[in-house]
Write a protein that holds these residues in place. Structure first.
Motif, PDB file in Angstrom:
ATOM      1  N   THR A 161      92.046  12.172  64.505  1.00  0.00           N
ATOM      2  CA  THR A 161      93.359  11.885  63.941  1.00  0.00           C
ATOM      3  C   THR A 161      93.241  11.231  62.568  1.00  0.00           C
ATOM      4  O   THR A 161      94.027  11.528  61.654  1.00  0.00           O
ATOM      5  CB  THR A 161      94.166  10.969  64.888  1.00  0.00           C
ATOM      6  OG1 THR A 161      94.249  11.575  66.177  1.00  0.00           O
ATOM      7  CG2 THR A 161      95.574  10.767  64.361  1.00  0.00           C
ATOM      8  N   PHE A 162      92.270  10.338  62.403  1.00  0.00           N
ATOM      9  CA  PHE A 162      92.067   9.697  61.101  1.00  0.00           C
ATOM     10  C   PHE A 162      91.647  10.736  60.062  1.00  0.00           C
ATOM     11  O   PHE A 162      92.060  10.676  58.907  1.00  0.00           O
ATOM     12  CB  PHE A 162      91.006   8.603  61.206  1.00  0.00           C
ATOM     13  CG  PHE A 162      90.923   7.716  59.993  1.00  0.00           C
ATOM     14  CD1 PHE A 162      91.795   6.650  59.844  1.00  0.00           C
ATOM     15  CD2 PHE A 162      89.989   7.960  58.998  1.00  0.00           C
ATOM     16  CE1 PHE A 162      91.737   5.828  58.737  1.00  0.00           C
ATOM     17  CE2 PHE A 162      89.929   7.142  57.874  1.00  0.00           C
ATOM     18  CZ  PHE A 162      90.792   6.076  57.732  1.00  0.00           C
ATOM     19  N   ARG A 163      90.849  11.680  60.487  1.00  0.00           N
ATOM     20  CA  ARG A 163      90.422  12.772  59.603  1.00  0.00           C
ATOM     21  C   ARG A 163      91.629  13.583  59.136  1.00  0.00           C
ATOM     22  O   ARG A 163      91.734  13.948  57.962  1.00  0.00           O
ATOM     23  CB  ARG A 163      89.434  13.641  60.374  1.00  0.00           C
ATOM     24  CG  ARG A 163      88.947  14.889  59.687  1.00  0.00           C
ATOM     25  CD  ARG A 163      87.888  15.507  60.585  1.00  0.00           C
ATOM     26  NE  ARG A 163      87.640  16.901  60.278  1.00  0.00           N
ATOM     27  CZ  ARG A 163      86.778  17.650  60.940  1.00  0.00           C
ATOM     28  NH1 ARG A 163      86.086  17.136  61.934  1.00  0.00           N
ATOM     29  NH2 ARG A 163      86.595  18.917  60.624  1.00  0.00           N
ATOM     30  N   LEU A 164      92.556  13.863  60.043  1.00  0.00           N
ATOM     31  CA  LEU A 164      93.763  14.611  59.677  1.00  0.00           C
ATOM     32  C   LEU A 164      94.627  13.810  58.703  1.00  0.00           C
ATOM     33  O   LEU A 164      95.206  14.373  57.769  1.00  0.00           O
ATOM     34  CB  LEU A 164      94.580  14.950  60.925  1.00  0.00           C
ATOM     35  CG  LEU A 164      93.929  15.865  61.961  1.00  0.00           C
ATOM     36  CD1 LEU A 164      94.904  16.151  63.096  1.00  0.00           C
ATOM     37  CD2 LEU A 164      93.443  17.163  61.335  1.00  0.00           C
ATOM     38  N   HIS A 234      95.306  24.490  48.166  1.00  0.00           N
ATOM     39  CA  HIS A 234      94.356  24.625  49.263  1.00  0.00           C
ATOM     40  C   HIS A 234      92.995  25.120  48.764  1.00  0.00           C
ATOM     41  O   HIS A 234      91.962  24.764  49.353  1.00  0.00           O
ATOM     42  CB  HIS A 234      94.915  25.564  50.329  1.00  0.00           C
ATOM     43  CG  HIS A 234      96.039  24.968  51.123  1.00  0.00           C
ATOM     44  ND1 HIS A 234      95.902  23.807  51.857  1.00  0.00           N
ATOM     45  CD2 HIS A 234      97.330  25.366  51.295  1.00  0.00           C
ATOM     46  CE1 HIS A 234      97.054  23.511  52.445  1.00  0.00           C
ATOM     47  NE2 HIS A 234      97.930  24.441  52.112  1.00  0.00           N
ATOM     48  N   ALA A 235      92.989  25.895  47.710  1.00  0.00           N
ATOM     49  CA  ALA A 235      91.717  26.324  47.133  1.00  0.00           C
ATOM     50  C   ALA A 235      90.938  25.121  46.605  1.00  0.00           C
ATOM     51  O   ALA A 235      89.716  25.001  46.814  1.00  0.00           O
ATOM     52  CB  ALA A 235      91.953  27.338  46.017  1.00  0.00           C
ATOM     53  N   LEU A 236      91.639  24.203  45.939  1.00  0.00           N
ATOM     54  CA  LEU A 236      90.990  22.990  45.445  1.00  0.00           C
ATOM     55  C   LEU A 236      90.497  22.119  46.599  1.00  0.00           C
ATOM     56  O   LEU A 236      89.384  21.582  46.558  1.00  0.00           O
ATOM     57  CB  LEU A 236      91.965  22.198  44.577  1.00  0.00           C
ATOM     58  CG  LEU A 236      92.233  22.741  43.169  1.00  0.00           C
ATOM     59  CD1 LEU A 236      93.369  21.965  42.509  1.00  0.00           C
ATOM     60  CD2 LEU A 236      90.972  22.636  42.318  1.00  0.00           C
ATOM     61  N   LEU A 237      91.320  21.992  47.634  1.00  0.00           N
ATOM     62  CA  LEU A 237      90.933  21.164  48.772  1.00  0.00           C
ATOM     63  C   LEU A 237      89.746  21.770  49.519  1.00  0.00           C
ATOM     64  O   LEU A 237      88.859  21.033  49.980  1.00  0.00           O
ATOM     65  CB  LEU A 237      92.120  20.982  49.716  1.00  0.00           C
ATOM     66  CG  LEU A 237      93.219  20.037  49.216  1.00  0.00           C
ATOM     67  CD1 LEU A 237      94.444  20.108  50.116  1.00  0.00           C
ATOM     68  CD2 LEU A 237      92.707  18.599  49.158  1.00  0.00           C
ATOM     69  N   ARG A 238      89.710  23.100  49.621  1.00  0.00           N
ATOM     70  CA  ARG A 238      88.550  23.733  50.261  1.00  0.00           C
ATOM     71  C   ARG A 238      87.280  23.435  49.473  1.00  0.00           C
ATOM     72  O   ARG A 238      86.207  23.245  50.051  1.00  0.00           O
ATOM     73  CB  ARG A 238      88.764  25.242  50.381  1.00  0.00           C
ATOM     74  CG  ARG A 238      89.680  25.656  51.512  1.00  0.00           C
ATOM     75  CD  ARG A 238      89.577  27.139  51.802  1.00  0.00           C
ATOM     76  NE  ARG A 238      89.981  27.946  50.648  1.00  0.00           N
ATOM     77  CZ  ARG A 238      91.227  28.345  50.409  1.00  0.00           C
ATOM     78  NH1 ARG A 238      92.201  27.985  51.244  1.00  0.00           N
ATOM     79  NH2 ARG A 238      91.519  29.084  49.358  1.00  0.00           N
ATOM     80  N   GLY A 239      87.412  23.388  48.144  1.00  0.00           N
ATOM     81  CA  GLY A 239      86.267  23.034  47.317  1.00  0.00           C
ATOM     82  C   GLY A 239      85.791  21.618  47.567  1.00  0.00           C
ATOM     83  O   GLY A 239      84.626  21.286  47.313  1.00  0.00           O
ATOM     84  N   LEU A 240      86.697  20.766  48.081  1.00  0.00           N
ATOM     85  CA  LEU A 240      86.354  19.384  48.403  1.00  0.00           C
ATOM     86  C   LEU A 240      86.032  19.204  49.884  1.00  0.00           C
ATOM     87  O   LEU A 240      85.889  18.077  50.359  1.00  0.00           O
ATOM     88  CB  LEU A 240      87.518  18.458  48.012  1.00  0.00           C
ATOM     89  CG  LEU A 240      87.794  18.354  46.513  1.00  0.00           C
ATOM     90  CD1 LEU A 240      89.111  17.619  46.269  1.00  0.00           C
ATOM     91  CD2 LEU A 240      86.650  17.627  45.799  1.00  0.00           C
ATOM     92  N   GLY A 241      85.944  20.331  50.594  1.00  0.00           N
ATOM     93  CA  GLY A 241      85.538  20.288  51.992  1.00  0.00           C
ATOM     94  C   GLY A 241      86.652  20.119  52.997  1.00  0.00           C
ATOM     95  O   GLY A 241      86.390  19.935  54.193  1.00  0.00           O
ATOM     96  N   VAL A 242      87.911  20.193  52.557  1.00  0.00           N
ATOM     97  CA  VAL A 242      89.050  19.997  53.451  1.00  0.00           C
ATOM     98  C   VAL A 242      89.688  21.342  53.754  1.00  0.00           C
ATOM     99  O   VAL A 242      90.090  22.071  52.836  1.00  0.00           O
ATOM    100  CB  VAL A 242      90.101  19.055  52.827  1.00  0.00           C
ATOM    101  CG1 VAL A 242      91.257  18.820  53.794  1.00  0.00           C
ATOM    102  CG2 VAL A 242      89.468  17.735  52.431  1.00  0.00           C
ATOM    103  N   SER A 243      89.787  21.677  55.025  1.00  0.00           N
ATOM    104  CA  SER A 243      90.341  22.970  55.417  1.00  0.00           C
ATOM    105  C   SER A 243      91.863  22.938  55.446  1.00  0.00           C
ATOM    106  O   SER A 243      92.482  21.869  55.558  1.00  0.00           O
ATOM    107  CB  SER A 243      89.816  23.379  56.798  1.00  0.00           C
ATOM    108  OG  SER A 243      90.371  22.535  57.805  1.00  0.00           O
ATOM    109  N   GLU A 244      92.452  24.121  55.376  1.00  0.00           N
ATOM    110  CA  GLU A 244      93.904  24.225  55.461  1.00  0.00           C
ATOM    111  C   GLU A 244      94.394  23.784  56.826  1.00  0.00           C
ATOM    112  O   GLU A 244      95.485  23.213  56.958  1.00  0.00           O
ATOM    113  CB  GLU A 244      94.338  25.658  55.170  1.00  0.00           C
ATOM    114  CG  GLU A 244      95.832  25.830  55.020  1.00  0.00           C
ATOM    115  CD  GLU A 244      96.212  27.214  54.508  1.00  0.00           C
ATOM    116  OE1 GLU A 244      97.405  27.565  54.588  1.00  0.00           O
ATOM    117  OE2 GLU A 244      95.322  27.947  54.029  1.00  0.00           O
TER     118      GLU A 244
END
Length: 273
Positions: A161-164, A234-244
């Protein structure tokens, strides 16, 4: 009539108890999310993300003010901008209330306004551009901090949950940075390029500045524009390791009131078990 401003002193830079209180709420709510205190994960995520978002808004405005101070506007301190007190901003409604409302209703980090900077005290186009850029650069830094566990591959032991919550908070920071850097009158992106425009162009654009934020918000309601914008986010976040998935379920958990109506995503609930 002119107004004389004294130079900033220590009292002008003393951190406001209001800001410290918001930081305390962020810390306590973050602890509650991490430990699943009382089993109220959704409400704890709501408090944590909202308080952390307000902290980032305060830091955003502080970055503008501090850069302006070092660029020559000595009136900044007397206005209370260096105390990080959100109530000292020229437009508390635009700076705090509306951005928080946009997060609650739309799940988007829409930028607010503003600290009043006496531009006439500042010389040099680069200084003016840097003052405008300082705010959204703070959001960029905040996003990097939020996503650090993801791109450092340090998620072992981090509660789901903290990760989310971190993923959704990172989404807010990325959207705020992108929107703020748009070269739209009234937004920081236009403030970056404005010093380099001719006086004639600036005069023609000035009347539209109050409507820039409204226009951006309206455009985001256009499905095609919304899709392109969030694809980029979301493309930028994926580059930072965070999935949609993580950002989507972070928003789903943040909206804890959906539990009352049975509207929460079963996918997020299943993945979180």
């Amino acid at each position: 009539m002119t107004t004389a401003y004294r130079r900033s002193d220590r009292s002008d830079r003393r951190i406001s108890p209001i800001f410290l209180g918001i930081v305390a709420v962020t810390a306590v709510a973050g602890w509650a999310v991490w430990t699943d205190f009382a089993g109220q994960a959704g409400f704890a995520v709501f408090l944590f993300v909202t308080a952390a978002w307000i902290v980032s808004l305060c830091l955003h405005e502080y970055a503008h003010a501090r850069t302006a101070l070092h660029s020559g506007d000595i009136s900044i301190g007397a206005k209370g901008y260096l105390t990080l007190n959100p109530l000292k901003y020229t437009h508390a409604l635009l700076s705090i209330v509306l951005p928080v409302l946009f997060v609650i209703l739309g799940g988007i980090g829409l930028p607010g306004g503003a600290v009043y900077i006496e531009r006439g005290r500042i010389s040099g186009r680069w200084k003016h551009s840097l003052i405008s850029a300082a705010g959204p650069l703070t959001n960029v830094l905040f996003a990097l901090v939020c996503t650090a566990p993801f791109w450092l591959h340090a998620l072992d032991g981090v509660p789901f949950t903290f990760r989310l919550a971190l993923a959704f908070l990172a989404l807010l920071q990325v959207t705020a940075a992108i929107l703020n850097f748009l070269p739209v009158p009234g937004l920081d992106g236009y403030g970056v390029i404005e010093p380099w425009l001719s006086h004639r162009v600036r005069s023609q654009v000035a009347p539209f500045a109050p409507f820039g934020l409204i226009a951006v918000f309206a455009l985001l309601w256009v499905p095609e524009v919304n899709t392109v914008f969030f694809d980029a986010v979301h493309a930028l976040l994926r580059g930072l390791g965070v999935s949609e998935f993580e950002t989507y379920c972070g928003l789903d958990t943040y909206r804890f009131w959906q539990e009352w109506f049975g509207d929460q995503s079963p996918v997020c609930a299943v993945r979180g078990t």
